[in-house]
Every structure is written in C-alpha cells, then in structure tokens.
Design an enzyme around this catalytic site. Structure first.
Site, short mmCIF file in Angstrom:
data_model
loop_
_atom_site.label_atom_id
_atom_site.label_comp_id
_atom_site.label_asym_id
_atom_site.label_seq_id
_atom_site.Cartn_x
_atom_site.Cartn_y
_atom_site.Cartn_z
N SER A 49 -41.03 -5.94 27.29
CA SER A 49 -41.61 -4.90 26.89
C SER A 49 -41.58 -4.82 25.37
O SER A 49 -41.41 -3.86 24.78
CB SER A 49 -39.99 -3.64 27.17
OG SER A 49 -38.98 -3.56 26.74
N THR A 51 -33.12 -4.68 33.41
CA THR A 51 -32.68 -4.73 31.96
C THR A 51 -31.71 -5.26 31.28
O THR A 51 -32.80 -5.68 30.24
CB THR A 51 -32.58 -2.57 31.69
OG1 THR A 51 -33.65 -1.98 31.72
CG2 THR A 51 -32.55 -3.06 29.58
N ARG A 74 -27.61 -0.62 14.52
CA ARG A 74 -28.08 -1.05 14.06
C ARG A 74 -28.33 -0.70 13.16
O ARG A 74 -29.81 -0.23 13.25
CB ARG A 74 -28.08 -2.54 14.50
CG ARG A 74 -27.90 -3.70 15.10
CD ARG A 74 -28.16 -4.91 15.97
NE ARG A 74 -29.91 -4.34 16.52
CZ ARG A 74 -29.74 -4.38 17.73
NH1 ARG A 74 -28.59 -4.09 18.41
NH2 ARG A 74 -30.90 -4.69 18.00
N GLU A 102 -30.79 4.13 28.51
CA GLU A 102 -32.25 3.64 27.72
C GLU A 102 -33.34 2.40 28.96
O GLU A 102 -33.36 1.90 28.62
CB GLU A 102 -32.02 2.54 26.89
CG GLU A 102 -31.59 3.15 25.36
CD GLU A 102 -30.99 2.41 24.53
OE1 GLU A 102 -31.47 1.41 24.22
OE2 GLU A 102 -31.21 2.78 23.73
N LEU A 158 -26.86 -3.38 22.46
CA LEU A 158 -27.15 -1.58 23.38
C LEU A 158 -25.88 -1.34 21.88
O LEU A 158 -24.59 -0.34 22.50
CB LEU A 158 -26.13 -1.36 24.56
CG LEU A 158 -26.89 -1.47 25.17
CD1 LEU A 158 -26.48 -1.01 26.94
CD2 LEU A 158 -28.64 -1.18 25.50
N GLU A 187 -12.19 26.16 11.09
CA GLU A 187 -11.44 27.51 10.35
C GLU A 187 -10.49 26.81 8.88
O GLU A 187 -9.74 26.87 7.96
CB GLU A 187 -11.03 27.84 11.40
CG GLU A 187 -12.18 28.19 12.08
CD GLU A 187 -11.93 27.23 13.71
OE1 GLU A 187 -12.72 28.41 14.89
OE2 GLU A 187 -11.93 26.52 13.58
#
Length: 342
Positions: free
Chosen positions: A172, A200, A211, A285, A208, A54
C-alpha cells in the site's frame, strides 16, 4: 448577556483543546474568569494528574479579591470528588465566585450534576448548557468511555481514486501524499491507542509510533488470533507499550502483553479490555478486513478517509460507508473525508 456568555465559553473551549494528547483519561477542559466584561484569568487542564482548568485559571488571577464579583466560564461541570486533585467545585465555593457558567454536565457518576448542585447550595448562580453541543463534541472520547463503556473508535485509511487500499500483494506504499502522512502522525499523537490486524502487521511491519511531530507514542494494539506473527516484527520491539489480543495465551513481558480472549464476541471483549486499561480512544489503521468487520458491527464513531489521485486498476477494495462525509478538506493533493456513525 447570552452573546457575551457565548463568546467567553468559546474561549474556554479553545483553551481546552490545548490539552490534546496529554490529559487522557481525563477530559479536555478550559476555564475563563471574567470581571466587568474583562478576562482576568484563564487556564486549561494541561496534563493528567496535574491542576484542573479551574485551578490554573484562578492561579492566573492577579487580584483574587475580584473573584467574588466575577463569572467563571468552564467547558465541563467542575468536579465534586477527590481524584488526583481536590474538587474544583469546592474551590469555587471557597473563593465565593459570584457566577459559574457550565457548557455541559459531566456524565461521570462521580460528578453527574453534583458539582452544580454543590455550588448552587452554596449560593453561587450556576447556568449550564452554553455551547453544550460543541462541548460534547470536544470531549466525544471522554463521553463515549463513560456512557458506552468502551473507547472512542476512529477508523483511518487511505484509498486510491479507483477505490483500493492496497495492491493484490497487500502493498500500500504510498497511496497518500507526504502531507497526509504527516497529518496521520499528528492523529496518532492525539489518540490513546492505535490498532492493526494480522495482515497489516505481517505485510507492512509497521512501527505505529509518532514521528515528525511532537507527541507521545500511543499504545499499540495488535490482533493476532492464532499467534501467526513472527517475534522479529517492529511491533514486538519493546519500544512502546503493546497489547496483542489472541485466542491462545495470556502472558506479560516488558512493554508487551498477550491477552487471550474468547472467539465469541472477540472484538467487543477486546474493546472492553481496553476500556479497563483506561484507553479512551483507538485509531484503527487497518487493514481492510479489520475495518470492514468494525463497520459491519457498527463499532465505530468516526472515520477519516484519505483519497488520493493515485490509481491501482486492481487490488484490495477499500471499505464502503453508506452515509456521506460530514466534512471534506484538501490535504496537499489528497482529499480527507470525515464521516460520523450517527
């Protein structure tokens, strides 16, 4: 009138989106000021601690004398309390704005209808509920934090066409394509925190961070109950704020906090701690164990699943969601499926 109200409110919602990644823990808010069916001012909340929508919209109005005959469209109820900035409801009253159209009431107890009541008491015509569902959806993270006292939990994983998130050795790379991976970095830039589990962290050694796109690195959240992870991992490099939740110790270092939690109710206590840190959203993730545990607990709000044409034949199975996707889109050679936990 209703058709025009809808048009101007949609513009306010579009403006609000420009604040993604820069306003949390404040909500995304846009504002449009209209005089004689012509937009004379508009603005949005650009950055936490700076002017609200506003204020920015009013600042853009060249002739302030027109405000007393204008309608102000705002995507969230104007605030009625002093925070980083003065109350926006008071500003609209001071300038004698003729009418205010609000998309959705603010469920923050500090506001919670007080802004609307204050403006109505001052003689301003206030209408609310225009594009309310869209407005709530836009600020799902803000409303989740206020109403559920925890962050908005967004699950993300990539899976092969035959339903695996990794090979048996936990490798992975790379299931999804380059375009999908770039989109993930944009997702990271839009959320407050990003979370991974022990496996992981150990097998992928992820950074993490953000980029290839503009944006702020999220808070890194690591689950390492038994403190098995080596100090040399990139997660512990001190380059961005990181919290490691565990069962062993609580101590703080530069950009790295270890937080001890109880085994009983561990994951819920973790989200409660993040909420106390004003974290409104968490991008999870993986890996598969962490994702499945959150799905079992019902502790998720949205899931984004990238499915590629790659096949592994065998490996670590992808999580399974019982409901179908609400949206499917093509991202390069991958499909992105979006799910909601209703």
């Amino acid at each position: 009138m209703e058709a025009m109200d809808s048009l101007y409110m949609q513009r306010a919602l579009d403006l609000a989106e420009k604040g993604w990644g820069t306003v949390s823990p404040n909500p995304l808010v846009g504002c449009v000021i209209v005089h004689d069916e012509k937009i004379i001012g508009e603005g949005w909340h650009r950055k936490y601690g700076e002017g609200h929508a506003e204020v920015n919209a009013i600042a853009s109005v060249a002739d302030k004398t027109l405000l007393s005959e204008s309608t102000c469209y705002v995507s969230l109820e104007p605030c009625a309390h002093y925070g980083k900035t003065p109350p926006c409801a008071d500003l609209l009253i001071e300038l004698k704005v003729k009418r205010v159209v609000v998309a959705v009431k603010d469920s923050n107890p500090l506001v919670g209808g007080k802004g609307i009541t204050r403006m109505e008491s001052a003689g301003i015509q206030v209408d609310y509920g225009m594009l309310e569902e869209k407005a709530r959806e836009l600020n799902a993270r803000f409303f989740t934090a206020i109403e559920k006292q925890r962050p908005y939990i967004l699950l993300k994983w990539a899976q092969t066409r035959d339903g695996f998130v990794a090979r048996k050795n936990f490798d992975s790379k790379w299931i999804s394509g380059k375009t999908s991976r770039q989109l993930v970095h944009q997702m990271r830039a839009e959320e407050d925190a990003i979370m991974v589990g022990t496996n992981t962290s150990l097998h992928d050694d992820p950074k993490l961070n953000v980029r290839g796109v503009e944006g702020t690195d999220p808070l890194r959240v690591v689950i390492d109950k038994e403190l098995r992870l080596p100090e040399g991992l990139q997660l512990f490099d001190g380059n961005q704020p990181t919290v490691c939740y565990n069962l062993k110790k609580s101590e703080s270092h530069a950009n790295l906090d270890f937080v001890k939690l109880k085994e009983d109710g561990f994951i819920r206590e973790l989200f409660a701690n993040l909420h106390s840190r004003k974290v409104q959203s968490v991008l999870v993730e993986g890996g598969s164990g962490l994702l499945n545990s959150l799905i079992r607990e019902g502790l998720w709000d949205e899931a984004r699943v990238f499915q590629s044409e790659t096949t592994f034949g065998e490996g670590i199975a992808a999580p399974v969601l019982t409901s179908g996707p609400i949206e499917t889109m093509s991202i390069g050679n991958d499909d992105l499926r979006v799910y909601r936990n209703v």
